[in-house]
Design a protein around this motif. Structure first.
Motif, short mmCIF file in Angstrom:
data_model
loop_
_atom_site.label_atom_id
_atom_site.label_comp_id
_atom_site.label_asym_id
_atom_site.label_seq_id
_atom_site.Cartn_x
_atom_site.Cartn_y
_atom_site.Cartn_z
N ALA A 42 -72.30 -21.05 16.87
CA ALA A 42 -73.09 -22.28 16.81
C ALA A 42 -74.42 -22.08 16.08
O ALA A 42 -74.81 -22.89 15.23
CB ALA A 42 -73.34 -22.81 18.22
N HIS A 43 -75.11 -20.99 16.37
CA HIS A 43 -76.42 -20.73 15.75
C HIS A 43 -76.26 -20.46 14.26
O HIS A 43 -77.01 -21.00 13.42
CB HIS A 43 -77.10 -19.55 16.43
CG HIS A 43 -78.48 -19.26 15.91
ND1 HIS A 43 -78.70 -18.54 14.76
CD2 HIS A 43 -79.72 -19.61 16.38
CE1 HIS A 43 -80.01 -18.44 14.55
NE2 HIS A 43 -80.64 -19.08 15.51
N TYR A 101 -68.87 -29.95 5.44
CA TYR A 101 -68.58 -31.26 6.05
C TYR A 101 -67.22 -31.22 6.75
O TYR A 101 -67.07 -31.69 7.88
CB TYR A 101 -68.60 -32.34 4.97
CG TYR A 101 -68.32 -33.75 5.47
CD1 TYR A 101 -69.34 -34.68 5.58
CD2 TYR A 101 -67.04 -34.15 5.82
CE1 TYR A 101 -69.10 -35.97 6.03
CE2 TYR A 101 -66.79 -35.44 6.27
CZ TYR A 101 -67.81 -36.33 6.36
OH TYR A 101 -67.56 -37.61 6.81
N ASP A 102 -66.22 -30.68 6.06
CA ASP A 102 -64.89 -30.59 6.65
C ASP A 102 -64.91 -29.76 7.93
O ASP A 102 -64.22 -30.08 8.91
CB ASP A 102 -63.91 -29.96 5.65
CG ASP A 102 -63.27 -31.00 4.75
OD1 ASP A 102 -63.63 -32.18 4.87
OD2 ASP A 102 -62.42 -30.63 3.91
N GLU A 103 -65.69 -28.68 7.94
CA GLU A 103 -65.78 -27.83 9.12
C GLU A 103 -66.48 -28.57 10.27
O GLU A 103 -66.08 -28.44 11.44
CB GLU A 103 -66.52 -26.54 8.79
CG GLU A 103 -66.73 -25.59 9.97
CD GLU A 103 -65.45 -25.06 10.58
OE1 GLU A 103 -65.53 -24.50 11.70
OE2 GLU A 103 -64.37 -25.18 9.96
N VAL A 104 -67.50 -29.36 9.95
CA VAL A 104 -68.15 -30.19 10.96
C VAL A 104 -67.14 -31.17 11.56
O VAL A 104 -67.05 -31.34 12.78
CB VAL A 104 -69.36 -30.96 10.37
CG1 VAL A 104 -69.80 -32.08 11.30
CG2 VAL A 104 -70.52 -30.01 10.12
N ASP A 105 -66.36 -31.79 10.69
CA ASP A 105 -65.35 -32.74 11.16
C ASP A 105 -64.32 -32.04 12.04
O ASP A 105 -63.92 -32.57 13.09
CB ASP A 105 -64.65 -33.40 9.96
CG ASP A 105 -63.61 -34.42 10.39
OD1 ASP A 105 -64.01 -35.56 10.69
OD2 ASP A 105 -62.41 -34.07 10.42
N ARG A 106 -63.90 -30.84 11.66
CA ARG A 106 -62.92 -30.09 12.46
C ARG A 106 -63.48 -29.78 13.84
O ARG A 106 -62.80 -29.98 14.86
CB ARG A 106 -62.54 -28.78 11.75
CG ARG A 106 -61.44 -27.98 12.46
CD ARG A 106 -61.34 -26.58 11.91
NE ARG A 106 -62.49 -25.75 12.27
CZ ARG A 106 -62.64 -25.13 13.44
NH1 ARG A 106 -61.70 -25.24 14.38
NH2 ARG A 106 -63.72 -24.41 13.69
#
Length: 471
Positions: free
Chosen positions: A339-340, A286-291
Motif C-alpha cells: 500500500a505504501h 490506473y488499471d492497477e487502481v481499478d483492479r
C-alpha cells in the motif's frame, strides 16, 4: 442504482436473475459468477462496475442501462439468435452451468474471440472497411440510437476518427447535438474530449456553445478521469473542475523516505520518460487502481462460503495481447507493490502529470500532454511498440535468464550509479529504480532491527558484567 434497474432483469451471459454488475463497454448487466470471468479477461475486453457499491457518473450508468434495455446483448450474441445455431450445438450458458469451464469458455468466446458477432463480407482492403464504418459512426452519433453506434464500434469503427471532409471527430458531432449518452459511449471506446477540429475547437467548446452545460462539465471530467481516479483512490476526493481545480496531489504522512537518493533517482527517471511512455505508465497504474478497488468491492459483496473459495481472485493485471511482453511484465509487477509503495508511485504520477500539463522543458512539442488525461478506455486505440514478443501468462521472475537482458539490466544499474542521464528512459527502468528503492528501504529496516537486537544484547552483557563486579 437507477430506478429503471428492475429485479426482472437477467444476466446477459447466463440469464441468471438479479445481475449486480455491469460491463460498461459491452452495455450489459452480468451476475456475480459471470463477472468473475469478466474480471479475469482484463479491462481491454470488459470494464466491470458494481451497480450498487461502485460510484457511477449518472449519465454513464444511464448509457449502460439504455444499451441493455435496447438489446445491446444481441450484438455480442448475433449468430446465436439464428435457429440453426441450436442445430449446430452452439448455445449460450445457463445459470446451472459451472463457472469453469462452461461459463468461462462461453464468455471468452463471446467477448474475447467475438465468435458470435455479425461479420461483414470480406473485402480486399480492411482499412477501407474501417474508414467506412467510422464515417457511419460519425453520422450516427447526432441521433440517440446508442445500439447502432455500439454495433459499429463492435465491427471496428474508430471512436476518435477524424473525418477528412468534415474536419472533426464523432465526439465533436455528438457534443454539438447535445447527445450526452453518445458522448459517454464514445469516451468509453477512446474518444478524446481534448481533440481539436479543423477550426481549433474541442468537443467541450461545442457543448458550451450549444448550451449543453451538463455535457460540457461531463466532458471535462472525462478528460481528467485518469488523474481524478488516482487522486480519489488515495484521498477520497476529486478536484473541483468547475472552479478551475484540475489536480489534487495528496501528501504521504511519512515523507522522510522520499529524501533518499534512490527516491530522487526514481523521480528523475519518471520525469525523463517521454510523454508517450509516461502516458503508458499512467494508464497501467490506473488499471492497477481499478483492479485493487474492484477486488475490494468483489470481496465485500460475495458469499464467502461459495464463490470466494473458487478461483475468482485476479492476482495481477491480465495480459493485454496488444501490449509488448515487457509492458505486460511491468503491469503485472505493479501487484507486488504494498500500500505504501503503490501510494508513493501514484503520487509521483499525479505530480508529474500536473507538471507536464503546465509545461516543462522535458516535454516534446510533438507529444500532446493531454493524452495522459484521457479516459483509460483509450487503451483500445493504443498500438503496441513491440507486438512480436511473447506474452506473459503469469508474473515473471525477477531473475533475467536471457544474457542480453542481464547485460541490459547491468548497464541500466551502472547508469543509475553514475550521474543519471536526462535522456528518455523506459517504464521498465523506472520500475526497476522503484523496486530498488523498496529493497533499500527493506534492507535499512532489517539493519535497524539487527542493530536494536545487538544493542539489547550489549545491555544484557553489561548488566551481567556489573553484577559480577559487585560480587
Amino acid at each position: 442504482m437507477s430506478k429503471r434497474l428492475r429485479s426482472s432483469e437477467v444476466c446477459a451471459d447466463c440469464s441468471g436473475p438479479d445481475p449486480s454488475w455491469a460491463s460498461v463497454n459491452r452495455g450489459t448487466f452480468i451476475c456475480d459468477e459471470c463477472c468473475s470471468v469478466h474480471r479475469s479477461l482484463g479491462r481491454h475486453i470488459s470494464q466491470v462496475r458494481h451497480l450498487k457499491h461502485t460510484p457511477w457518473p449518472p449519465t454513464l450508468l444511464q448509457m449502460v442501462e439504455t444499451l441493455y434495455n435496447n438489446g445491446a446483448n444481441s450484438i455480442w450474441e448475433h449468430s446465436l439468435l439464428d435457429p440453426t445455431s441450436i442445430m449446430s450445438g452452439r448455445r449460450k450458458a445457463n445459470p446451472q452451468d459451472k463457472v469453469h469451464p462452461n461459463k468461462a469458455e462461453f464468455i471468452r468466446a463471446k467477448y474475447q474471440m467475438l465468435a458470435f458477432v455479425h461479420r461483414l463480407p470480406c473485402r480486399d482492403d480492411d482499412s477501407v472497411t474501417t474508414k467506412d464504418l467510422s464515417k457511419q459512426l460519425h453520422s450516427s452519433v447526432r441521433t440517440g440510437n446508442l445500439e447502432t453506434c455500439l454495433r459499429l464500434l463492435s465491427l471496428g469503427a474508430q471512436a476518435n476518427f477524424f473525418h477528412p471532409e468534415k474536419g472533426n471527430t464523432p465526439l465533436h458531432v455528438a457534443s454539438k447535438a447535445g447527445q450526452i449518452l453518445q458522448a459517454e459511449l464514445l469516451a468509453v471506446y477512446g474518444a478524446d474530449p481534448g481533440t481539436q477540429d479543423s477550426s481549433g475547437k474541442t468537443p467541450v467548446d461545442y457543448a458550451r456553445q450549444g448550451g449543453h452545460h451538463e455535457l460540457a462539465e461531463r466532458l471535462v471530467e472525462i478528460q481528467y478521469e485518469l488523474t481524478d481516479r488516482l487522486a480519489f483512490y488515495l484521498c477520497g476526493r476529486k478536484p473541483d473542475h468547475k472552479n478551475g481545480q484540475h489536480f489534487i496531489i495528496p501528501q504521504m504522512a511519512d515523507s522522510s523516505l522520499d529524501l533518499s537518493e534512490l527516491a530522487k533517482a526514481a523521480k528523475k527517471k519518471l520525469q525523463s520518460l517521454s510523454n508517450h511512455l509516461f502516458e503508458e505508465l499512467a494508464m497501467d497504474v490506473y488499471d492497477e487502481v481499478d483492479r485493487r478497488e474492484t477486488d475490494a468491492v468483489w470481496l465485500a459483496t460475495q458469499n464467502h462460503s461459495t464463490l470466494v473459495t473458487e478461483t475468482t481472485v485476479v492476482p495481477f493485471l491480465p495480459v493485454n495481447p496488444e501490449y509488448s511482453s515487457t509492458r505486460n511484465q511491468g503491469r503485472q509487477k505493479l501487484a507486488r507493490f504494498n500500500a505504501h509503495e503503490f501510494a508513493t508511485l501514484v503520487i509521483d504520477i499525479l505530480s508529474d502529470a500536473k507538471r507536464r500539463q503546465q509545461g516543462s522543458p522535458l516535454s516534446s512539442s510533438k507529444d500532446n500532454v493531454e493524452l495522459i488525461l484521457k479516459t483509460i478506455s483509450n487503451q483500445h486505440s493504443v498500438e503496441s511498440q513491440d507486438n512480436d514478443q511473447p506474452d506473459y501468462d503469469s508474473v515473471a521472475s525477477d531473475e533475467d535468464t536471457d544474457p542480453e537482458a542481464t547485460a541490459s539490466k547491468a548497464h541500466r544499474q551502472k547508469s543509475l550509479d553514475s550521474d543519471l542521464s536526462d535522456g528518455p528512459v523506459t517504464v521498465q527502468e523506472f520500475l526497476e529504480v522503484k523496486n530498488a528503492l523498496v529493497a533499500s528501504e527493506a534492507k535499512i529496516q532489517q539493519l535497524m532491527k539487527v542493530n536494536n537486537n545487538l544493542s539489547d544484547e550489549l545491555r544484557i552483557m553489561q548488566k551481567k558484567l556489573l553484577g559480577k563486579d559487585a560480587n
